[in-house]
Design an enzyme around this catalytic site. Structure first.
Site, short mmCIF file in Angstrom:
data_model
loop_
_atom_site.label_atom_id
_atom_site.label_comp_id
_atom_site.label_asym_id
_atom_site.label_seq_id
_atom_site.Cartn_x
_atom_site.Cartn_y
_atom_site.Cartn_z
N HIS A 1 18.91 81.92 -65.48
CA HIS A 1 18.08 80.98 -64.88
C HIS A 1 17.71 81.50 -63.54
CE1 HIS A 1 17.73 77.06 -67.08
NE2 HIS A 1 18.91 77.44 -67.84
N LYS B 1 10.90 68.26 -55.24
CA LYS B 1 11.79 69.18 -56.16
C LYS B 1 12.81 69.31 -55.18
CE LYS B 1 8.40 72.27 -56.21
NZ LYS B 1 8.44 73.03 -57.41
N ARG B 2 14.28 69.91 -55.63
CA ARG B 2 15.21 70.34 -54.71
C ARG B 2 14.58 71.01 -53.49
NH1 ARG B 2 20.35 69.18 -56.24
NH2 ARG B 2 21.00 70.27 -54.19
N LYS C 1 11.44 77.67 -51.96
CA LYS C 1 10.45 76.55 -52.65
C LYS C 1 9.35 76.32 -51.53
CE LYS C 1 13.63 74.50 -56.09
NZ LYS C 1 12.62 74.43 -57.28
N LYS D 1 5.11 69.04 -65.50
CA LYS D 1 5.16 67.70 -65.58
C LYS D 1 3.62 67.35 -64.73
CE LYS D 1 10.09 67.41 -64.87
NZ LYS D 1 11.03 67.38 -63.78
N THR E 1 9.50 73.38 -63.91
CA THR E 1 9.49 72.37 -64.88
C THR E 1 8.53 71.59 -64.02
OG1 THR E 1 11.41 71.49 -64.76
CG2 THR E 1 11.08 73.21 -66.59
C1 LIG Z 1 11.66 68.25 -63.29
C2 LIG Z 1 12.56 67.89 -62.16
C3 LIG Z 1 13.08 68.90 -61.27
C4 LIG Z 1 12.60 70.29 -61.20
O1 LIG Z 1 11.22 70.28 -60.28
P1 LIG Z 1 10.90 71.90 -60.01
O2 LIG Z 1 9.76 71.53 -59.52
O3 LIG Z 1 10.67 72.57 -61.30
O4 LIG Z 1 12.12 72.33 -59.29
C5 LIG Z 1 14.23 68.56 -60.43
N1 LIG Z 1 14.41 67.34 -60.20
C6 LIG Z 1 14.01 66.07 -60.99
C7 LIG Z 1 14.56 64.83 -60.87
C8 LIG Z 1 13.20 66.66 -61.90
O5 LIG Z 1 12.70 65.28 -62.96
#
Ligand SMILES: *Cc1c(COP(=O)(O)O)cnc(C)c1O
Length: 813
Positions: free
Chosen positions: A355, A543-544, A549, A655, A651
């Site tokens: 990952h 996101k985190r 990022k 979404k 991911t």
């Molecule tokens: C999808 C998701 C992530 C991952 O988000 P990235 O933008 O790909 O880092 C992190 N936290 C939650 C709650 C998510 O649903």
């Protein structure tokens, strides 16, 4: 039962009375939630048992997805959806005076993960069950999930996430299936009939107790299992004679120490510190999970050489790598196999997903810690390493440097990624770019040695949760337009492309988006008392929080917009609402400081009348799965702006795309594949390419200070971090941010990419002015998002890695 509204109402009311002794009028929302959950559990109980029975009778090959994290979120809505009961129950509850959405809010998120990696595991479980594969999850039942984030005075404050406080309607404790896991002790070596025998002695044992959660597939009732392990003391109080003064306290200590293993999830995304407890958690998962897998396998009565044909053990990142030496240990010490046979069985059973490419996130454990905590497992790792290095030296004589670099044990560290590659038959990256970088850079010598092992499986997301459940209106519009085939075959979303110039359809797309924005606006109003304009561009980065990022680039750009509006107050603007959501690891000070900065900027911007109708900034606290489901359907712009080469896949990007947001992003992770499908017209790209980033790292040539001196916009916002003015209350507050950019030369190229980012943001303003054309791009995005359904991803894992087939509707067995 739930397909008929009247029947549902009757059954539901009876249930309330018989279980809680309450009438519908007396019931609280919490009661209603609990009863719905209980009803569903009872309803699927038989199918759950039948699914397992069918797998056993048909001797299906079973996949066990081992993961330290399962970021599941809530289950009520998704279970109802997958059971085809959502509408009936929603209508029935409405008749009884309850709103299903409100009831769903009663469920605590199962936050057993940090972010993308844990959410991927949850999406995979949904797809495995929905496609009818025999695939289960294996994880830890953390008593406390990822911390709850509060923003106090602009700072992140962490609160424990006591998600089990009111019980968990979805789980079933299987006390009778508990398993012993051993730590510490020593190994006695002896000879028996010419064979060396390893005997573990003086160890401490604890119980691993499984809690099973049914994973309900969509459509045909197919129920797989997520087995979560909880740690319990193996010392029974009745057997422990209370001798001596301290024995009672010893007992309590012992219990506490055993239970601490499944007490909490490590709130860190990457780069785990060498914590003993974390290592204990990993071994606990691996040992309990494997023993239970083997127990099921042994019931088939087949020889162990058949194991790789009946069982696939998949490890989600290196966290469960100890399954490799643990399986070796069980086969050799407990089942009497020789080394070569055991190795053959093990390395044909385990597969591994990588990952991350980031060096600091590649797990390493101190030799001493592994040796003391897991003496026999360590011996096995040593032996694997010895044989591997011997082989390497034969193959590459004179290359001692290469051999030590590739070794599993180097100096005083055990390198888990090397062990994972060596003990697996498949190693996959999570997006094309990521896999190419693995092969050409980070894992290059391993790729040269075992090219056939490496493959790509681009991540995916379940369209059931992220489109059908999160965005029901859009989902209905799609079904009205192209029929419902897309639900089982998400690639069919492509048929939406033919509507991209249909004004009536575009109109509906815009109306739905606006409705979702209004809903989010109401949530923001209620939580923060801030009114946001539903006609402004909702620009979202959730996101985190991580330096790579680049939330920092986003907020610095917002500061620049603020300055620009101040300088040219009469200039027309396209109104924008910037929305952030992010948790930072508690010990990650730079990330926490960026959260503070976002909140300070939000306060300044939102309280300045000159910004009215032009600019708003929000930080939504406690980003989680359920919050994501509220935010993402309302987004116009999706921020995917990581430094190229750093985000393995992402991911979140998928979404947003599936919900019709347009992406502003770098060519990183799965953005690259999005761009391949969408082209320049339907996506907003900017910034360095990953080769350019790699070249800067290798050969230098980047000076952040030069950019700072050259670009007055950048100089101004950077200076505003440090000197009195609107954004800086005291001098040291943002010193760490300033230094990371100017003193440590901006490791993630924030300043380097700033100009391109600002220019692209301006282009977005212009594009948004043409509402029809924007909606049209939005449709193209939705149409291509089917490609990122985790159903497609799981089909590829099934075909290329696990070699399993779909069981299909369960027949009478
Ligand atoms: C999808 C998701 C992530 C991952 O988000 P990235 O933008 O790909 O880092 C992190 N936290 C939650 C709650 C998510 O649903």
């Amino acid at each position: 039962m739930f397909n008929n509204k009247e029947l549902f109402k009757t059954v539901f009311k009876e249930k309330l009375v018989s279980c809680l002794g309450k009438s519908i009028e007396e019931a609280s929302p919490g009661d209603v939630y609990k009863m719905l959950g209980t009803l569903i559990r009872e309803f699927i109980g038989r199918e759950w048992a039948e699914t397992n029975q069918a797998y056993k009778v048909q001797q299906e090959k079973q996949v066990y997805y081992f993961s330290m994290e399962f970021l599941i979120g809530r289950l009520l809505g998704n279970n109802l959806l997958n059971l085809g009961m959502l509408e009936t129950v929603r209508d029935g509850l409405l008749d009884l005076g309850w709103n299903l959405e409100e009831i769903e809010e009663q469920e605590p998120d199962a936050g057993l993960g940090n972010g993308g990696l844990g959410r991927l595991a949850a999406c995979f479980l949904d797809s495995l069950a929905s496609l009818g594969y025999a695939g289960h999850g294996c994880g830890i039942r953390y008593k406390y999930g990822l911390f709850e984030q509060k923003i106090v005075d602009g700072h992140q404050v962490e609160l424990p996430d006591d998600w089990l406080q009111k019980g968990n309607v979805w789980e079933e404790c299987r006390e009778d299936k508990r398993i012993e896991v051993c730590f510490w002790g020593r190994v006695e070596v002896s000879e028996e009939n010419g064979r060396t025998v390893f005997n573990s002695v003086d160890y401490e044992k604890i119980w691993a107790v499984p809690y099973d959660v049914p994973i309900i597939g969509y459509g045909d009732l197919h129920v797989n299992t997520l087995r979560l392990w909880s740690a319990e003391s193996a010392v029974e109080p009745s057997k422990m004679r209370m001798e001596g003064q301290n024995s009672y306290y010893k007992f309590l200590d012992y219990t506490r120490s055993a239970e601490s293993i499944s007490e909490f999830l490590y709130p860190d995304d990457s780069g785990y510190e060498g914590k003993l407890l974390r290592l204990k958690q990993q071994y606990f998962l691996c040992s309990a999970g494997l023993q239970s897998v083997l127990r099921t396998f042994e019931k088939l009565g087949l020889p162990y050489l058949e194991l790789p044909h009946k069982v696939a053990v998949h490890i989600n990142d290196t966290h469960p790598t100890l399954v490799i030496p643990e399986l070796m240990r069980i086969l050799i010490d407990e089942r009497g196999f020789g080394w070569d046979e055991a190795w053959e069985i093990t390395s044909r059973t385990v597969s591994y997903t990588n990952h991350t490419l980031m060096g600091e996130a590649l797990e390493k454990w101190p030799v001493n810690m592994v040796r003391e905590l897991l003496p026999r497992v360590y011996m096995i790792i040593e032996e694997i390493n010895k044989r591997f290095c011997g082989m390497l030296l034969e193959r590459y004589p004179e290359r001692q440097d290469l051999v030590s670099r590739m070794a599993i044990i180097e100096g005083d560290q055990v390198k888990m990624a090397h062990l994972a590659i060596l003990g697996s038959y498949s190693v996959n990256g999570v997006a094309q770019l990521h896999t190419e970088l693995l092969k050409s850079d980070v894992m290059k010598p391993f790729y040269e040695l075992y090219p056939e092992r490496f493959n790509n499986k681009t991540n995916g997301i379940t369209h059931r949760r992220w489109l059908m459940h999160a965005n029901p209106k859009l989902s209905h519009l799609i079904s009205e337009s192209i029929g419902t085939d897309w639900i089982k075959h998400p690639h069919q979303l492509l048929r939406l492309e033919s509507f991209k110039n249909d004004p009536a359809f575009l109109d509906q797309i815009m109306r739905i988006k606006r409705g979702n924005k209004l809903r989010l606006a109401a949530y923001i109003q209620q939580k923060q008392g801030i009114a946001v304009d539903p006609d402004s561009i909702f620009d979202v980065q959730v996101k985190r929080l991580h330096a790579y990022k680049r939330q920092l680039m986003n907020i610095l750009h917002v500061m620049h917009l603020y300055n620009d509006i101040k300088d040219h107050p009469s200039q027309e603007r396209v109104p924008r609402t910037f929305i952030f959501g992010a948790k930072a690891a508690p010990g990650y000070y730079l990330a926490k400081s960026i959260i503070k900065l976002i909140n300070v900027v939000a306060d300044v911007v939102n309280s300045d009348p000159q910004m009215d109708g032009k600019l708003k900034v929000l930080f939504l606290e406690n980003y989680s799965v359920s919050l994501a489901e509220k935010i993402i359907p309302a987004a116009n712009v999706s921020e995917q702006i990581s430094t190229a080469g750093k985000e393995a896949s992402g991911t979140g990007n998928m979404k947003f795309m599936m919900n019709g947001a347009l992406t502003i992003g770098t060519l990183d992770g799965a953005n690259v594949e999005m761009h391949d499908m969408l082209g320049d017209e339907n996506m907003f790209l900017f910034g360095l390419r990953s080769e350019e980033v790699v070249n800067y790292y290798k050969y230098g040539g980047y000076l952040a200070r030069e950019v700072y001196n050259r670009d007055p916009r950048i100089k101004r916002v950077m200076d505003q971090l440090m000197s009195p003015g609107p954004f800086c209350c005291h001098e040291r507050e943002f010193g760490m941010i300033y230094q990371s950019i100017l003193d440590h030369n901006d490791e993630f190229f924030v300043l380097r990419d700033f100009a391109g980012y600002a220019e692209t943001q301006a282009a977005i303003d212009q594009a948004y002015l043409n509402a029809q054309s924007w909606a049209s791009k939005s449709v193209v995005n939705i149409a291509h998002a089917g490609h990122f359904s985790s159903d497609c991803t799981i089909n590829r894992y099934a075909r290329d890695i696990w070699h399993i087939r779909r069981v299909g509707p369960l027949l009478e067995v």
